[in-house]
Design an enzyme around this catalytic site. Structure first.
Site, short mmCIF file in Angstrom:
data_model
loop_
_atom_site.label_atom_id
_atom_site.label_comp_id
_atom_site.label_asym_id
_atom_site.label_seq_id
_atom_site.Cartn_x
_atom_site.Cartn_y
_atom_site.Cartn_z
N GLU A 11 0.80 -1.22 0.00
CA GLU A 11 0.00 0.00 0.00
C GLU A 11 0.84 1.28 0.00
O GLU A 11 0.31 2.36 -0.25
CB GLU A 11 -0.94 -0.02 1.22
CG GLU A 11 -1.97 -1.13 1.17
CD GLU A 11 -2.71 -1.34 2.48
OE1 GLU A 11 -3.79 -1.95 2.43
OE2 GLU A 11 -2.21 -0.91 3.53
N GLY A 77 -13.14 -4.00 2.69
CA GLY A 77 -14.27 -4.75 2.18
C GLY A 77 -15.52 -3.88 2.15
O GLY A 77 -15.79 -3.14 3.10
N MET A 174 -9.16 -2.89 9.19
CA MET A 174 -8.58 -3.23 10.49
C MET A 174 -7.74 -2.15 11.14
O MET A 174 -7.13 -2.41 12.19
CB MET A 174 -7.76 -4.52 10.33
CG MET A 174 -8.57 -5.70 9.83
SD MET A 174 -7.60 -7.20 9.53
CE MET A 174 -7.32 -7.73 11.22
N GLU A 175 -7.69 -0.93 10.57
CA GLU A 175 -6.81 0.09 11.13
C GLU A 175 -7.41 1.49 11.24
O GLU A 175 -7.04 2.26 12.13
CB GLU A 175 -5.52 0.21 10.30
CG GLU A 175 -4.62 -1.00 10.29
CD GLU A 175 -5.04 -2.05 9.28
OE1 GLU A 175 -4.73 -3.23 9.51
OE2 GLU A 175 -5.66 -1.68 8.27
N ASP A 198 -12.77 -6.32 -1.89
CA ASP A 198 -13.68 -7.47 -1.79
C ASP A 198 -15.01 -6.98 -1.27
O ASP A 198 -15.16 -5.82 -0.88
CB ASP A 198 -13.09 -8.56 -0.88
CG ASP A 198 -12.90 -8.08 0.55
OD1 ASP A 198 -13.88 -8.12 1.31
OD2 ASP A 198 -11.78 -7.67 0.90
#
Length: 237
Positions: A11, A77, A174-175, A198
């Site tokens: 990233e 997602g 998640m962050e 996704d």
């Protein structure tokens, strides 16, 4: 100074490639690469995955590098049917979806004794990013909404529907909310930029590897143009 955080090397690697006058400092096992992009002072760092890594990274950027703005770039997602793989979500705010202290009367997602439920992100940054997307990433759609974060890779439809119903999120990862929380506590401007890799359901593991690369490309292009466009008020505390 602008801080750029990505959870994974993929990233941020392209951003580091285009940086000039680079200098690397290793703190808490993280490589903080200082330099410039388009004449703007930046520090780019891979935080690692999860809320604790992201929080530690953001606080180091505040304490050791004096950043005035943090941009968190990465993939996520989708939580809405209309947000498709490759599209971009720009944060209006962020919630820690796996925070649960309901036993003490708090709603799910509320960090106890904090004065906000959702951690706000910067309206000005989001507006600039949206304009860039609409002008330069015309093959995808851009959305503005709530980002949900937790130490869970959401890959089943039941969890996805629960998150949508409970929090009204646009995407899950998640962050971002941890970064937004630390930025809020330090009075730093923040924006979470998420490209969809996704659909956060039973197809997630099947889609993820195939679409990750293109999603990251879109994020990197947007982040680079955002750095080029913003004025000095966004990199001075």
């Amino acid at each position: 100074m602008i801080g750029i955080i990505g959870a994974m090397e993929e990233e941020i690697s392209k951003l580091k490639e285009i940086m000039e006058n680079k200098e690397t400092k290793v703190i808490a096992g993280m490589e903080f690469v200082q330099g410039s992009i388009s004449g703007k002072s930046v520090t780019v760092v891979r935080s690692g995955i999860g809320k604790v890594n992201a929080s530690a990274c953001t606080q180091i950027l505040a304490d050791r590098f004096g950043v005035g703005t943090v941009i968190n770039t990465g993939i996520a997602g989708s939580l809405k049917n209309e947000i498709n793989i490759g599209d971009i979500v720009l944060s209006t705010d962020a919630v820690i979806h796996d925070m649960n202290v309901e036993g003490f009367g708090y709603p799910r997602g509320q960090v106890p004794r904090m004065d906000v439920f959702a951690f706000p992100t910067d309206d000005g940054l989001r507006s600039i990013a949206k304009e860039i997307c609409e002008k330069e990433l015309t093959n995808i759609s851009v959305f503005e909404g709530r980002v949900l974060s937790g130490d869970i890779f959401v890959s089943d439809r039941a969890t996805k529907e629960d998150l949508k119903k409970t929090f009204g999120g646009y995407c899950t990862e998640m962050e971002g909310a941890a970064i937004a929380q630390v930025a809020y506590l330090n009075g730093i401007k923040a924006l979470i930029v998420r490209a969809i890799s996704d659909k956060a359901d039973d197809s997630a593991s099947m889609d993820y590897a195939e679409f990750e690369r293109k999603a990251i490309e879109n994020c990197v292009k947007l982040t680079t143009r955002l750095i080029e466009t913003i004025d000095t008020s966004y990199y001075c505390q």
